[in-house]
Motif scaffolding. Structure first.
Motif, PDB file in Angstrom:
ATOM      1  N   UNK A 137      29.116  52.596  39.127  1.00 46.54           N
ATOM      2  CA  UNK A 137      29.261  51.427  38.236  1.00 46.54           C
ATOM      3  C   UNK A 137      30.692  50.879  38.307  1.00 46.54           C
ATOM      4  N   UNK A 138      31.638  51.787  38.263  1.00 51.86           N
ATOM      5  CA  UNK A 138      33.041  51.361  38.271  1.00 51.86           C
ATOM      6  C   UNK A 138      33.373  50.631  39.585  1.00 51.86           C
ATOM      7  N   UNK A 139      32.891  51.185  40.682  1.00 49.91           N
ATOM      8  CA  UNK A 139      33.165  50.570  41.994  1.00 49.91           C
ATOM      9  C   UNK A 139      32.523  49.184  42.078  1.00 49.91           C
ATOM     10  N   UNK A 140      31.298  49.072  41.590  1.00 50.00           N
ATOM     11  CA  UNK A 140      30.590  47.790  41.642  1.00 50.00           C
ATOM     12  C   UNK A 140      31.344  46.728  40.839  1.00 50.00           C
ATOM     13  N   UNK A 141      31.789  47.114  39.656  1.00 45.86           N
ATOM     14  CA  UNK A 141      32.518  46.143  38.812  1.00 45.86           C
ATOM     15  C   UNK A 141      33.840  45.755  39.470  1.00 45.86           C
ATOM     16  N   UNK A 142      34.520  46.745  39.998  1.00 41.25           N
ATOM     17  CA  UNK A 142      35.830  46.478  40.606  1.00 41.25           C
ATOM     18  C   UNK A 142      35.692  45.488  41.773  1.00 41.25           C
ATOM     19  N   UNK A 143      34.682  45.706  42.620  1.00 44.67           N
ATOM     20  CA  UNK A 143      34.474  44.830  43.783  1.00 44.67           C
ATOM     21  C   UNK A 143      34.007  43.447  43.338  1.00 44.67           C
ATOM     22  N   UNK A 144      33.037  43.423  42.414  1.00 46.57           N
ATOM     23  CA  UNK A 144      32.436  42.133  42.036  1.00 46.57           C
ATOM     24  C   UNK A 144      33.420  41.250  41.279  1.00 46.57           C
ATOM     25  N   UNK A 145      34.254  41.850  40.442  1.00 43.76           N
ATOM     26  CA  UNK A 145      35.136  41.056  39.582  1.00 43.76           C
ATOM     27  C   UNK A 145      36.440  40.663  40.272  1.00 43.76           C
ATOM     28  N   UNK A 146      36.635  41.134  41.493  1.00 48.12           N
ATOM     29  CA  UNK A 146      37.885  40.814  42.203  1.00 48.12           C
ATOM     30  C   UNK A 146      37.934  39.332  42.573  1.00 48.12           C
TER      31      UNK A 146
END
Ligand code: SF4
Length: 701
Positions: free
Chosen positions: A289-298
């Motif tokens: 979840x953390x990785x997905x948010x980090x990538x998507x919100x960049x």
């Protein structure tokens, strides 16, 4: 500072970073290597290979004259050293090679010939090679080692966006906001790129997500390390996409403007929760979840990957799962974004660009397209080009095993080190009637050869290499060649003229080039993306990124600003396939294979350089807890066995390997790790599953 006779600017012959080198030359030898501070892509940086590894050029075992096997046609083909060959004149060797090739065409048909071009040779070498194979021999059986490294990246990216090239330039790494490194031990495989990536983290505060079963050096710079089980990449990326969609983090405007098939894809993600992925991959759902948010919100996010993604029985799906995620978040078409397969060999990008693949002419123009075929027939002044895509590297090996191919022409490749399940591959090789080799050393494949034609390495010729980010750069002749060794394209040009004559074809006039620059000019006239690139322009500018359609065009450091080559980016619905070899009580470890910092692929070059003193033998990297449980000590000799073979190596205890997984380098002929790997192929890309072989390890005497 020490004075030298001259300094020659050229391009590194090892990896796809394409570092610019200044070779200091004294008395016809390279005496030192430095890197120009002001030149892309490396801006003064070099790794150990570029700085110290080019001494292989002067190794005493260079082939100096053409060679012909002493016991030619004597029955069973066995590997021999130099003593198994006699020296021959160029005339005799080329005539014999031409005789064998033309006889094969006349008696068995052109498709009884298999040919291998080289990702180490220049674009000009490849162009002439494929022109000969297609235009004179009339077969499309031509392939090269890209099949064994990034074929799955090519297949996946072609399907998703219509282009398989790295989408962004190395220089843009400084603009990164968030980036994923996956299936790439970049520090060892693309060392200079890894310095830029680390700088992005340390100096610019970029966030790095490593997704890799191994604890690589970059993991120490990462905000997150998702250490998944080998072979479960698709599950990680599907679950990340599930999070993006569930939390409505997708880039709606990009999806609407630039993509297709989104609804089907979105539906396919339902139920693919991080919890499900955790059960498959072993990565905690919270990390996914953390990785997905980090990538998507960049603001800007890129993905860099290597052979850990592509060398898999589901490598195409792995690539598509990454492409899906990038399309979902709109991380394409801007600086510092993109989909970036880090290409291995110095000119693997260029070899594919120049037509060294079975289904395409130079510039990825299909051999099956009648209009394209006509264009090439007219330019080459030939008729009857084959419209059927040829065989891939491993399909040629299959055909050799079945007797459908009986003649090989190999320029600068070493299939007897690089093919999977080497014991079977050797049996196929041994059945060939004729093997013609063009190379600089007598390597493991040359040892099986009949006719050896001595070629020259990067420092002895002019031409171009295209690096991983599509930058076409010059190499320049810096030192004289030993003996009678010749530039590859000149050898092939001479061979082509002789075969043309022996086949009774009307002279095409297409093999009368006087310089590499002339060869490039013919190719650029046939490839729209190269139209604005010439040797003269590269000489002035240092390098030009294709596509560059005309001389006024500045070149294209990053792709897809407005559209994709296939129009809209395609979302692909994926199953999470997990088939591969599994461990068992008899074979309890999973073996992954790859490169190390000090060596290069089959070792033909670095095993003959000073670097071999630093890293002289194979190791098997094992987790400390596994080593303790087995009672192994650092440096202990062990046998490593798979269902296909056994090799000897030494234990190296390191936390890089997770428990249950061991790693071995691919460079050592004394411990040829491909005797252990298996020939299970990705159905679309036909790339073998090098990264996942079940092995057992035992103490060796
Ligand atoms: Fe050569 Fe690659 Fe090292 Fe650069 S990073 S010096 S191109 S091997």
């Amino acid at each position: 500072m020490m004075k030298h006779e001259k300094t020659v600017r050229t391009t590194c012959p090892f990896c796809g970073v394409g570092c610019q080198l200044d070779l200091s030359i004294d008395q016809g030898r390279i005496v030192s290597v430095s890197a120009p501070e002001n030149a892309a892509p490396n801006f003064g940086r070099l790794c150990a290979k570029g700085r110290f590894g080019t001494d292989y050029v002067h190794h005493p075992s260079r082939i100096r004259t053409p060679l012909i096997r002493k016991n030619l046609d004597s029955g069973k083909r066995t590997p021999v050293g130099m003593e198994g060959f006699r020296e021959a004149s160029w005339d005799e060797a080329l005539d014999l090679a031409a005789e064998r090739l033309s006889l094969a065409v006349k008696t068995q048909g052109a498709d009884s010939i298999g040919t291998f071009c080289s990702a180490k040779a220049t674009n000009e070498d490849t162009y002439i090679f494929q022109k000969f194979v297609r235009g004179i021999l009339k077969t499309n059986n031509i392939d090269h080692c890209a099949r064994l490294c990034h074929a799955a990246s090519v297949a996946g990216l072609q399907k998703a966006i219509g282009s398989s090239a790295m989408s962004n330039a190395i220089a843009e790494m400084k603009n990164l906001d968030v980036f994923i490194v996956t299936g790439s031990n970049t520090t060892e495989t693309h060392p200079v790129i890894s310095t830029f990536l680390k700088e992005a983290v340390v100096k610019n505060g970029a966030k790095l997500i490593v997704i890799d079963p191994r604890k690589i050096e970059l993991s120490g710079f990462a905000a997150l390390h998702l250490q998944h089980r080998p072979g479960t990449d698709v599950a990680v990326y599907q679950a990340m996409a599930n999070v993006v969609v569930t939390e409505e983090l997708e880039n709606r405007s990009f999806i609407d403007r630039r993509t297709e098939n989104f609804e089907m894809y979105r539906k396919s993600l339902e139920g693919f929760t991080p919890e499900l992925a955790e059960s498959i991959t072993g990565v905690k759902a919270v990390l996914i979840r953390e990785a997905a948010r980090m990538y998507a919100e960049a603001e800007r996010a890129a993905v860099y990957w290597g052979m850990g993604i592509s060398q898999s029985v589901h490598g195409t799906d792995n690539t598509l799962s990454i492409a899906n995620l990038a399309l979902l978040c709109g991380h394409l078409g801007k600086p510092g974004t993109g989909l970036n397969p880090l290409r291995g060999q110095n000119n693997v990008q260029g070899c594919s660009d120049s037509g060294g693949l079975p289904g395409i002419f130079p510039g990825y123009q299909s051999v099956a397209d009648a209009e394209i075929q006509k264009k090439f027939e007219e330019k080459w002044n030939v008729t009857g080009l084959s419209k059927t895509a040829g065989l891939t590297v491993l399909e040629m090996s299959d055909a050799a095993g079945k007797g459908d191919i009986d003649t090989y022409l190999i320029m600068g490749e070493n299939p007897m080190m690089s093919e999977p399940d080497l014991n079977t591959a050797r049996k196929h090789f041994e059945q060939l009637k004729t093997i013609i080799i063009v190379d600089i050393f007598l390597n493991e494949s040359g040892a099986y050869g009949d006719i050896i034609l001595p070629a020259v390495p990067f420092a002895e010729k002019d031409g171009t290499f295209t690096n991983s980010d599509r930058r076409v750069q010059l190499i320049r002749k810096a030192v004289p060649s030993p003996g009678e060794a010749q530039t590859d394209w000149r050898i092939i040009q001479d061979l082509a003229l002789r075969v043309e004559k022996k086949l009774g074809l009307p002279p095409s006039g297409g093999f009368a080039f006087q310089s590499a620059s002339e060869v490039w000019d013919e190719m650029s006239g046939l490839v729209p993306a190269f139209g604005g690139i010439s040797h003269q322009r590269i000489d002035r500018e240092g390098g030009v990124h294709w596509p560059c359609p005309d001389p006024a065009h500045p070149g294209t450091p990053y792709l897809f600003a407005d559209s994709f080559p296939r129009g809209r980016g395609l979302f692909t619905v994926l199953d999470c396939r997990l088939e591969s070899e599994r461990t068992s009580s008899a074979y309890p470890y999973l073996l992954s294979t790859g490169r190390v910092l000090y060596h290069w692929h089959g070792g033909t070059m670095t095993r003959r350089s000073v670097l071999d003193k630093i890293y002289p033998e194979s190791v098997v990297e094992m987790n400390p807890l596994d080593a303790e449980a087995e009672g192994y000590e650092e440096g202990q000799r062990v046998s490593v066995s798979s269902r296909r073979g056994t090799i000897i190596s030494r234990i190296k205890i390191t936390e890089r390997s997770p428990m249950g997984v061991v790693f071995m380098p691919i460079h050592f002929a004394e411990s040829p790790v491909n005797e252990l790997t298996k020939d299970l192929r990705d159905p679309e890309a036909k790339i073998p599953d090098f990264k996942q072989s079940a092995v057992r390890i035992a103490a060796a005497g």
